[in-house]
Scaffold this active site. Structure first.
Site, PDB file in Angstrom:
ATOM      1  CG  ASP A  28      -2.221   0.631   1.099  1.00 52.62           C
ATOM      2  OD1 ASP A  28      -3.316   0.369   1.054  1.00 52.62           O
ATOM      3  OD2 ASP A  28      -1.936   2.125   0.862  1.00 52.62           O
TER       4      ASP A  28
ATOM      5  CG  PHE B  59     -19.082 -11.466  -5.553  1.00 50.49           C
ATOM      6  CD1 PHE B  59     -20.072 -10.844  -6.028  1.00 50.49           C
ATOM      7  CD2 PHE B  59     -18.058 -12.174  -6.065  1.00 50.49           C
ATOM      8  CE1 PHE B  59     -19.971 -10.785  -7.681  1.00 50.49           C
ATOM      9  CE2 PHE B  59     -18.184 -12.204  -7.649  1.00 50.49           C
ATOM     10  CZ  PHE B  59     -19.067 -11.716  -8.075  1.00 50.49           C
TER      11      PHE B  59
ATOM     12  CE  LYS C  88      -5.279   1.527   5.080  1.00 53.40           C
ATOM     13  NZ  LYS C  88      -5.940   1.310   4.095  1.00 53.40           N
TER      14      LYS C  88
ATOM     15  CE  LYS D 113     -23.072  -5.309   6.158  1.00 50.06           C
ATOM     16  NZ  LYS D 113     -22.474  -6.342   5.184  1.00 50.06           N
TER      17      LYS D 113
ATOM     18  CB  THR E  36     -15.922  -3.096  -8.175  1.00 54.07           C
ATOM     19  OG1 THR E  36     -16.097  -4.204  -7.143  1.00 54.07           O
ATOM     20  CG2 THR E  36     -17.200  -3.118  -9.121  1.00 54.07           C
TER      21      THR E  36
ATOM     22  CG  LEU F 251     -36.943  -9.682  -0.131  1.00 50.57           C
ATOM     23  CD1 LEU F 251     -37.910 -10.964  -0.637  1.00 50.57           C
ATOM     24  CD2 LEU F 251     -37.165  -8.645  -1.379  1.00 50.57           C
TER      25      LEU F 251
ATOM     26  CB  CYS G 213     -20.052  -2.042  -2.772  1.00 48.54           C
ATOM     27  SG  CYS G 213     -18.205  -2.287  -2.331  1.00 48.54           S
TER      28      CYS G 213
ATOM     29  CD  GLU H 140     -16.738  -2.362   4.119  1.00 45.52           C
ATOM     30  OE1 GLU H 140     -17.362  -1.863   5.192  1.00 45.52           O
ATOM     31  OE2 GLU H 140     -16.216  -1.952   3.193  1.00 45.52           O
TER      32      GLU H 140
HETATM   33  P1  NAD Z   1     -10.034   1.064   0.570  1.00 46.73           P
HETATM   34  O1  NAD Z   1     -10.264   2.411   0.251  1.00 46.73           O
HETATM   35  O2  NAD Z   1     -10.670   0.359   1.914  1.00 46.73           O
HETATM   36  O3  NAD Z   1      -8.869   0.255   0.132  1.00 46.73           O
HETATM   37  C1  NAD Z   1      -7.900   0.666  -0.804  1.00 46.73           C
HETATM   38  C2  NAD Z   1      -6.603   0.848  -0.707  1.00 46.73           C
HETATM   39  O4  NAD Z   1      -5.764   1.062  -1.839  1.00 46.73           O
HETATM   40  C3  NAD Z   1      -6.097   1.976   0.418  1.00 46.73           C
HETATM   41  O5  NAD Z   1      -5.575   1.372   1.491  1.00 46.73           O
HETATM   42  C4  NAD Z   1      -5.358   2.917  -0.222  1.00 46.73           C
HETATM   43  O6  NAD Z   1      -4.178   3.530   0.355  1.00 46.73           O
HETATM   44  C5  NAD Z   1      -4.672   1.904  -1.392  1.00 46.73           C
HETATM   45  N1  NAD Z   1      -4.076   2.482  -2.609  1.00 46.73           N
HETATM   46  C6  NAD Z   1      -4.660   3.538  -3.226  1.00 46.73           C
HETATM   47  N2  NAD Z   1      -3.829   3.781  -4.402  1.00 46.73           N
HETATM   48  C7  NAD Z   1      -2.707   3.034  -4.258  1.00 46.73           C
HETATM   49  C8  NAD Z   1      -1.381   2.814  -4.940  1.00 46.73           C
HETATM   50  N3  NAD Z   1      -1.141   3.642  -6.166  1.00 46.73           N
HETATM   51  N4  NAD Z   1      -0.690   1.754  -4.522  1.00 46.73           N
HETATM   52  C9  NAD Z   1      -0.801   1.102  -3.434  1.00 46.73           C
HETATM   53  N5  NAD Z   1      -1.989   1.284  -2.750  1.00 46.73           N
HETATM   54  C10 NAD Z   1      -2.974   2.195  -3.085  1.00 46.73           C
HETATM   55  O7  NAD Z   1     -11.013   0.149  -0.681  1.00 46.73           O
HETATM   56  P2  NAD Z   1     -12.018  -1.181  -0.439  1.00 46.73           P
HETATM   57  O8  NAD Z   1     -13.337  -1.037   0.236  1.00 46.73           O
HETATM   58  O9  NAD Z   1     -11.190  -2.406  -0.162  1.00 46.73           O
HETATM   59  O10 NAD Z   1     -12.230  -1.353  -1.963  1.00 46.73           O
HETATM   60  C11 NAD Z   1     -11.360  -1.911  -2.848  1.00 46.73           C
HETATM   61  C12 NAD Z   1     -12.024  -2.568  -4.085  1.00 46.73           C
HETATM   62  O11 NAD Z   1     -12.767  -3.576  -3.931  1.00 46.73           O
HETATM   63  C13 NAD Z   1     -13.012  -1.245  -4.775  1.00 46.73           C
HETATM   64  O12 NAD Z   1     -12.904  -1.359  -6.156  1.00 46.73           O
HETATM   65  C14 NAD Z   1     -14.091  -1.727  -4.084  1.00 46.73           C
HETATM   66  O13 NAD Z   1     -15.593  -1.535  -5.017  1.00 46.73           O
HETATM   67  C15 NAD Z   1     -14.294  -3.250  -4.376  1.00 46.73           C
HETATM   68  N6  NAD Z   1     -14.895  -4.064  -3.524  1.00 46.73           N
HETATM   69  C16 NAD Z   1     -15.075  -3.585  -2.104  1.00 46.73           C
HETATM   70  C17 NAD Z   1     -15.620  -4.510  -1.292  1.00 46.73           C
HETATM   71  C18 NAD Z   1     -15.955  -3.814   0.210  1.00 46.73           C
HETATM   72  O14 NAD Z   1     -16.950  -4.391   0.982  1.00 46.73           O
HETATM   73  N7  NAD Z   1     -15.264  -2.836   0.718  1.00 46.73           N
HETATM   74  C19 NAD Z   1     -16.391  -5.552  -1.462  1.00 46.73           C
HETATM   75  C20 NAD Z   1     -16.064  -6.046  -2.986  1.00 46.73           C
HETATM   76  C21 NAD Z   1     -15.609  -5.338  -3.575  1.00 46.73           C
END
Ligand code: NAD
Length: 439
Positions: free
Chosen positions: A30, A152, A35, A323, A121, A253, A263, A155
């Protein structure tokens, strides 16, 4: 096998920890140095049940490491997962800036055959887009395969969802990439998890289609709840009656204040934008978004109707996160609802088991309390917004003594109207008849 996960957020950290638990060597990368420094000391940046133990165990056993140096992760890994955020841009499209940044860096650093997997996504066509960027930034022509492996997990139950998914979707153009991906997921193969193998584009679409459909189900039942209120029907019984039909199913539902989180809102917006860019008006999903926005405001109307004009009133609020079992407040309905109520002159005192550190940054006027009873102290009404388990067994006699009036507005239908009536509490919920407290 060594793998690397880029982006250590809700998805990246859970994915990394779970693959490490499968026995794979995982490097999590990251660009947020703080972090990474925290994770190296065992500090988990998010609230997710079971995650801390899993991360610590796998780090201790040397299968899980953290770095802010992308090169370190990419060089030693055969499979590279991109799990960075894809938030909405101003028009509602998926903002691919972080994905692009990472693709450029992967291109610059790769030194041999790699499989590049999108876990984030992303809209259809992003696999091709990433491949183009990687090619542009390679200093030598190293071969690689693109895979779309959408996530899928939910959280709050992310580890369980990762370990026991309903399905694993793999979109790839090469058999070799599919074989390696299946190998990575072999513990799931053993528990007979269905694998859906498609093209990259189809896999990308499956994720958006799933989220847009789930959001549709929520908006549908919310509208149904609003109608139930007007005719005196009970939406829960309606949902049960509907859900027993196997073509419908009972899940999703449950009426409430509208969907939120990181999301559903952004992915439904992205579907609308994707369709528009293809000259197609995706009317159902557009309506889902409109209904969702209206539902949040309708909740404020409900509160005003129950409590009277909010000017000068104090409202006790339970739950802010979108949630339970998460600290995530991204696009939580509570944000809209609380700001609107403040705009109407209400003073808000709130409690949330995990969301308050983040909520404090966005809701400057809200007074945050140490526990749920403090949130009720001296309030004109108690409003429940997030259905944390901690709120299931409230000592109502104690709460009644703290509230100015025995008035509860429950936006998640957590409580039994009959019991609330017997306790002498006037109780409003969503899609069910209001009950007055027994006097
Ligand atoms: P998040 O914001 O919690 O985490 C993203 C991480 O990426 C951050 O820690 C950020 O510092 C890091 N980051 C950004 N640019 C970077 C770079 N250039 N190099 C290294 N690290 C970098 O996001 P998330 O909730 O984990 O979601 C990530 C993806 O997964 C999204 O596309 C989201 O739609 C998808 N998704 C999320 C969930 C969910 O429940 N959160 C579920 C399914 C899919």
């Amino acid at each position: 096998m060594n793998i690397c996960i880029i982006g250590v957020g809700y998805v990246g950290l859970v994915t990394g920890a779970c693959f490490a638990e499968f026995g794979i060597k995982v490097t999590c990368v990251d660009n947020d140095r703080e972090k990474i420094a925290g994770l190296r000391q065992g500090k988990i940046p998010i609230y997710e049940p079971g995650l801390e133990e899993l991360v610590r165990k796998n780090a201790r056993e040397n299968r899980l490491q953290f770095t802010d140096n992308l090169e370190e992760g990419v060089k030693h890994s055969l499979v590279i997962f991109i799990a960075v955020g894809t938030p909405s841009d101003q028009e509602g499209r998926a903002d691919l800036r972080y994905v692009k940044e990472v693709a450029e860096a992967i291109g610059r650093t790769m030194d041999g055959y790699k499989i590049i997997v999108t876990k984030s996504t992303v809209p259809v066509g992003t696999g091709q887009f990433i491949a183009g960027i990687i090619r542009q930034h390679q200093n030598k022509n190293h071969p690689f395969d693109m895979v779309s492996n959408p996530e899928f997990l939910r959280e709050g139950s992310a580890i369980e969802d990762f370990m026991h998914p309903n399905r694993v979707v793999l979109g790839a153009q090469s058999d070799q990439a599919v074989a390696i991906m299946k190998d990575l997921y072999s513990p799931l193969y053993l528990i007979e998890t269905p694998f859906v193998i498609t093209s990259v584009e189809t896999a990308e679409m499956i994720k958006y289609a799933s989220n847009a459909f789930l959001a549709t189900k929520i908006s549908f039942i919310n509208e149904m709840a609003n109608i139930c209120e007007r005719v005196g029907a009970d939406v829960h019984q309606v949902a049960r009656g509907m859900g027993l039909d196997q073509r419908i199913g009972p899940k999703f539902l449950h009426p409430g204040p509208g969907f939120g989180g990181s999301c559903f809102p952004k992915d439904t917006r992205a579907v609308v934008q994707l369709a528009q860019s293809l000259d197609y008006d995706f009317e159902i999903v557009k309506a889902v978004l409109k209904v969702n926005q209206r539902q949040k405001l309708y909740m404020v109307d409900k509160i005003v109707k129950a409590a009277g004009p909010l000017k000068g009133k104090t409202l006790g609020v339970l739950g802010i996160t979108f949630k339970p079992n998460t600290d995530d407040i991204r696009e939580a309905p509570a944000l809209t609802i609380l700001k609107k109520m403040e705009g109407l002159g209400a003073r808000i005192q709130a409690y949330d088991p995990a969301g308050m550190p983040e909520a404090r940054k966005l809701l400057k006027k809200v007074v945050f309390k140490e526990d749920l009873y403090e949130a009720g102290q001296g309030a004109d009404a108690l409003v429940l917004i997030t259905e944390w388990n901690q709120f299931r067994n409230i000592d109502w006699n104690r709460m009644k003594g703290l509230l100015k009036r025995p008035l509860v507005i429950d936006l998640r239908n957590m409580y039994d109207p009959g019991k609330m009536h017997n306790l002498g509490i006037t109780y409003h919920s969503v899609g069910r008849p209001t009950v007055d407290g027994l006097v």
